[in-house]
Scaffold this motif. Structure first.
Motif, PDB file in Angstrom:
ATOM      1  N   PHE A  76     -34.849  -5.373   2.441  1.00 33.69           N
ATOM      2  CA  PHE A  76     -35.589  -4.374   1.675  1.00 33.69           C
ATOM      3  C   PHE A  76     -36.973  -4.125   2.267  1.00 33.69           C
ATOM      4  N   PHE A  77     -37.507  -2.948   1.953  1.00 31.16           N
ATOM      5  CA  PHE A  77     -38.767  -2.529   2.558  1.00 31.16           C
ATOM      6  C   PHE A  77     -39.954  -3.372   2.124  1.00 31.16           C
ATOM      7  N   ARG A  78     -39.780  -4.166   1.084  1.00 28.83           N
ATOM      8  CA  ARG A  78     -40.861  -5.061   0.671  1.00 28.83           C
ATOM      9  C   ARG A  78     -40.271  -6.320   0.066  1.00 28.83           C
ATOM     10  N   PRO A  79     -41.013  -7.431   0.112  1.00 30.86           N
ATOM     11  CA  PRO A  79     -40.576  -8.627  -0.619  1.00 30.86           C
ATOM     12  C   PRO A  79     -40.695  -8.370  -2.116  1.00 30.86           C
ATOM     13  N   ALA A  80     -39.937  -9.109  -2.906  1.00 32.96           N
ATOM     14  CA  ALA A  80     -39.969  -8.895  -4.352  1.00 32.96           C
ATOM     15  C   ALA A  80     -39.756 -10.210  -5.084  1.00 32.96           C
ATOM     16  N   ALA A  81     -40.315 -10.279  -6.292  1.00 34.88           N
ATOM     17  CA  ALA A  81     -40.177 -11.476  -7.128  1.00 34.88           C
ATOM     18  C   ALA A  81     -38.903 -11.390  -7.958  1.00 34.88           C
ATOM     19  N   CYS A  82     -37.804 -11.132  -7.288  1.00 37.01           N
ATOM     20  CA  CYS A  82     -36.480 -11.079  -7.908  1.00 37.01           C
ATOM     21  C   CYS A  82     -35.460 -11.314  -6.804  1.00 37.01           C
ATOM     22  N   PRO A  83     -34.259 -11.775  -7.142  1.00 37.05           N
ATOM     23  CA  PRO A  83     -33.228 -11.933  -6.112  1.00 37.05           C
ATOM     24  C   PRO A  83     -32.828 -10.571  -5.540  1.00 37.05           C
ATOM     25  N   MET A  84     -32.557 -10.546  -4.234  1.00 39.23           N
ATOM     26  CA  MET A  84     -32.136  -9.314  -3.563  1.00 39.23           C
ATOM     27  C   MET A  84     -30.935  -9.620  -2.684  1.00 39.23           C
ATOM     28  N   VAL A  85     -29.996  -8.696  -2.648  1.00 38.76           N
ATOM     29  CA  VAL A  85     -28.809  -8.840  -1.815  1.00 38.76           C
ATOM     30  C   VAL A  85     -28.708  -7.635  -0.896  1.00 38.76           C
ATOM     31  N   SER A  86     -28.786  -7.876   0.405  1.00 41.87           N
ATOM     32  CA  SER A  86     -28.552  -6.825   1.388  1.00 41.87           C
ATOM     33  C   SER A  86     -27.049  -6.764   1.650  1.00 41.87           C
ATOM     34  N   VAL A  87     -26.407  -5.753   1.138  1.00 40.87           N
ATOM     35  CA  VAL A  87     -24.953  -5.618   1.258  1.00 40.87           C
ATOM     36  C   VAL A  87     -24.604  -5.208   2.689  1.00 40.87           C
ATOM     37  N   ALA A  88     -23.690  -5.942   3.301  1.00 39.68           N
ATOM     38  CA  ALA A  88     -23.283  -5.648   4.675  1.00 39.68           C
ATOM     39  C   ALA A  88     -22.790  -4.205   4.785  1.00 39.68           C
ATOM     40  N   ALA A  89     -23.328  -3.477   5.750  1.00 41.83           N
ATOM     41  CA  ALA A  89     -22.976  -2.069   5.917  1.00 41.83           C
ATOM     42  C   ALA A  89     -23.034  -1.706   7.397  1.00 41.83           C
ATOM     43  N   ARG A  90     -22.121  -0.856   7.809  1.00 44.85           N
ATOM     44  CA  ARG A  90     -22.069  -0.449   9.211  1.00 44.85           C
ATOM     45  C   ARG A  90     -22.766   0.893   9.383  1.00 44.85           C
ATOM     46  N   PRO A  91     -23.441   1.101  10.515  1.00 42.91           N
ATOM     47  CA  PRO A  91     -23.998   2.428  10.795  1.00 42.91           C
ATOM     48  C   PRO A  91     -22.891   3.473  10.829  1.00 42.91           C
ATOM     49  N   VAL A  92     -23.201   4.671  10.368  1.00 47.01           N
ATOM     50  CA  VAL A  92     -22.205   5.732  10.282  1.00 47.01           C
ATOM     51  C   VAL A  92     -22.719   6.960  11.013  1.00 47.01           C
ATOM     52  N   ALA A  93     -21.889   7.490  11.889  1.00 46.13           N
ATOM     53  CA  ALA A  93     -22.196   8.756  12.556  1.00 46.13           C
ATOM     54  C   ALA A  93     -21.252   9.805  11.991  1.00 46.13           C
ATOM     55  N   GLY A  94     -21.796  10.840  11.408  1.00 41.56           N
ATOM     56  CA  GLY A  94     -20.941  11.858  10.808  1.00 41.56           C
ATOM     57  C   GLY A  94     -21.691  12.650   9.769  1.00 41.56           C
ATOM     58  N   THR A  95     -20.956  13.247   8.867  1.00 44.91           N
ATOM     59  CA  THR A  95     -21.542  14.082   7.827  1.00 44.91           C
ATOM     60  C   THR A  95     -22.097  13.229   6.694  1.00 44.91           C
ATOM     61  N   THR A  96     -22.792  13.890   5.767  1.00 45.05           N
ATOM     62  CA  THR A  96     -23.289  13.186   4.586  1.00 45.05           C
ATOM     63  C   THR A  96     -22.132  12.639   3.765  1.00 45.05           C
ATOM     64  N   VAL A  97     -21.030  13.375   3.697  1.00 42.28           N
ATOM     65  CA  VAL A  97     -19.847  12.892   2.982  1.00 42.28           C
ATOM     66  C   VAL A  97     -19.336  11.604   3.625  1.00 42.28           C
ATOM     67  N   ASP A  98     -19.285  11.575   4.955  1.00 37.94           N
ATOM     68  CA  ASP A  98     -18.844  10.368   5.661  1.00 37.94           C
ATOM     69  C   ASP A  98     -19.755   9.190   5.331  1.00 37.94           C
ATOM     70  N   LEU A  99     -21.064   9.453   5.309  1.00 43.41           N
ATOM     71  CA  LEU A  99     -22.031   8.385   5.042  1.00 43.41           C
ATOM     72  C   LEU A  99     -21.894   7.862   3.618  1.00 43.41           C
ATOM     73  N   VAL A 100     -21.819   8.769   2.649  1.00 39.83           N
ATOM     74  CA  VAL A 100     -21.718   8.338   1.254  1.00 39.83           C
ATOM     75  C   VAL A 100     -20.406   7.585   1.020  1.00 39.83           C
ATOM     76  N   ARG A 101     -19.310   8.085   1.587  1.00 38.78           N
ATOM     77  CA  ARG A 101     -18.027   7.392   1.429  1.00 38.78           C
ATOM     78  C   ARG A 101     -18.111   5.978   2.009  1.00 38.78           C
ATOM     79  N   ALA A 102     -18.753   5.852   3.169  1.00 38.96           N
ATOM     80  CA  ALA A 102     -18.887   4.534   3.793  1.00 38.96           C
ATOM     81  C   ALA A 102     -19.710   3.588   2.927  1.00 38.96           C
ATOM     82  N   ARG A 103     -20.762   4.106   2.312  1.00 34.81           N
ATOM     83  CA  ARG A 103     -21.613   3.243   1.488  1.00 34.81           C
ATOM     84  C   ARG A 103     -20.901   2.835   0.197  1.00 34.81           C
ATOM     85  N   ILE A 104     -20.094   3.717  -0.373  1.00 30.52           N
ATOM     86  CA  ILE A 104     -19.278   3.335  -1.528  1.00 30.52           C
ATOM     87  C   ILE A 104     -18.321   2.225  -1.123  1.00 30.52           C
ATOM     88  N   ASP A 105     -17.691   2.381   0.034  1.00 29.39           N
ATOM     89  CA  ASP A 105     -16.757   1.356   0.520  1.00 29.39           C
ATOM     90  C   ASP A 105     -17.470   0.038   0.809  1.00 29.39           C
TER      91      ASP A 105
END
Length: 391
Positions: free
Chosen positions: A48-77
């Motif tokens: 995350f862009f800043r530290p925080a006084a709460c637990p944080m989970v960076s969900v594993a995600a792959r870079p996506v090349a394509g349309t906004t639909v491709d990107l959003v679908r990938a992030r849902i997955d």
């Protein structure tokens, strides 16, 4: 109330208003005795862009090349893979702050991995792509409970769904955003060549709903009165594609002879850290935020807490939580009106009045109060009883 484990889902780890809201909300919930864990897809792996006084989970995600639909679908997955096991779903409440998280949670509900979810609607986007529009609608329609950060959006969505929606608002951390100068102020001035003046600050990058083109036209008018004026455009990290609008803005800058670069008439910083952001507010002379569409406008509270006069649109949500003397209200479609407000903000008496009123208004918006406004909704959605807490 019993202590709850709350999964908070947002769309990215970048410094956007919705992400900042999630982190601050989770911190306040943890301070109240709950365990709020913020999740976000993180293709960069930087967290995350800043530290925080709460637990944080960076969900594993792959870079996506394509349309906004491709990107959003990938992030849902990405979210669906993360929450695929019962162990990952060991939360009492699931709370999505975006369409990506909302669609993932809707699918998990259909798979019977979770009983339901809360969805906070910050604002609605107007998507020309029917797939994106359907995803946005589904993330709202299938939520067990809805929340909004402003009354305007709550009423609009309630009118469509026929249900009352609580308004939770926003907050500002006065220990971070404050008027007292720090060493960071001089560092920001030197790094970006802010030695002219006056300085107009715009937050959000080149984005249509932020009305950047209108700000540019107004700034060009201001330069005719104040030739040394500088426009600082901060931020711009977004999952959506704003390239065509950005090109339009750059064409407007070129047409007005406004050069972009360090120490030039226009400075484009890109995303900045939370440590730097208060310094930008304190270094500027006025915040230009005449948005066309806004969920709440978190940066307005931050600017006011730092003593910076703000220009906002004469429309909701700003007219909900700001009084007429808290800020300078303008017609977002009238660059001359915006330019006149920029000029008015430079007058010493006007500045003093806006500083006092804005600081007082910011002080009425705490993250603790915002967090407390979530608790009734959480209690209605919690699936198990846990140990009671006392606050």
């Amino acid at each position: 109330m019993t202590a709850l484990r709350i999964a908070v889902l947002t769309h990215s780890t970048n410094p956007r208003g919705g992400v900042a809201h999630c982190l601050a909300l989770a911190e306040a919930l943890c301070a109240l005795g709950h365990e709020a864990v913020v999740h976000a897809p993180d293709p960069s792996g930087r967290g995350f862009f800043r530290p925080a006084a709460c637990p944080m989970v960076s969900v594993a995600a792959r870079p996506v090349a394509g349309t906004t639909v491709d990107l959003v679908r990938a992030r849902i997955d990405d979210y669906l893979r993360h929450f695929a096991s019962p162990a990952a779903c060991d939360f009492d409440v699931f709370h999505a702050h975006c369409g990506i998280g909302g669609n993932a949670l809707a699918t998990l509900k259909h798979r019977r991995l979770i009983p339901g979810f809360v969805r906070t609607v910050h604002h609605l986007d107007s998507f020309s792509d029917p797939v994106l529009a359907d995803w946005q609608d589904r993330s709202i329609r299938e939520a067990s409970r809805l929340l909004c950060v402003s009354r305007a959006w709550a009423d609009r969505i309630a009118g469509d769904l026929g249900t009352e929606i609580p308004v939770v608002g926003n907050g500002v951390d006065l220990s971070i955003y404050r008027a007292m100068p720090t060493e960071a102020d001089a560092i920001v001035r030197a790094r970006w060549g802010l030695d002219g003046g006056p300085i107009v600050l715009s937050v959000g990058g080149f984005e249509e709903r932020k009305n950047t083109a209108g700000i540019i036209e107004a700034f060009a008018l201001l330069r005719s009165r104040h030739p040394q004026a500088q426009l600082v455009v901060v931020g711009g990290a977004s999952l959506l594609d704003h390239a065509s609008y950005g090109a339009r803005c750059r064409a407007a800058l070129s047409a007005h002879g406004l050069v972009v670069g360090r120490g030039e008439a226009v400075i484009e910083t890109g995303p900045v850290s939370q440590e730097e952001m208060p310094a930008f507010y304190r270094t500027a002379d006025v915040l230009a935020f005449p948005s066309w569409t806004e969920g709440f406008g978190l940066c307005v509270l931050e600017a006011m807490a730092c003593g910076l006069p703000a220009i906002v649109s004469r429309r909701p949500p700003f007219t909900e939580y700001l009084r007429s003397d808290d800020a300078l209200f303008v017609d977002p479609g009238d660059p001359r009106d915006i330019a006149d407000a920029m000029t008015a903000a430079l007058a010493p008496m006007t500045r003093a009045g806006l500083h006092a009123a804005g600081s007082a208004r910011a002080a009425t918006h705490s993250w603790r109060a915002c967090a407390e406004r979530h608790l009734a909704t959480y209690a209605a959605c919690a699936r198990v009883e846990r140990e009671p807490i006392h606050v």
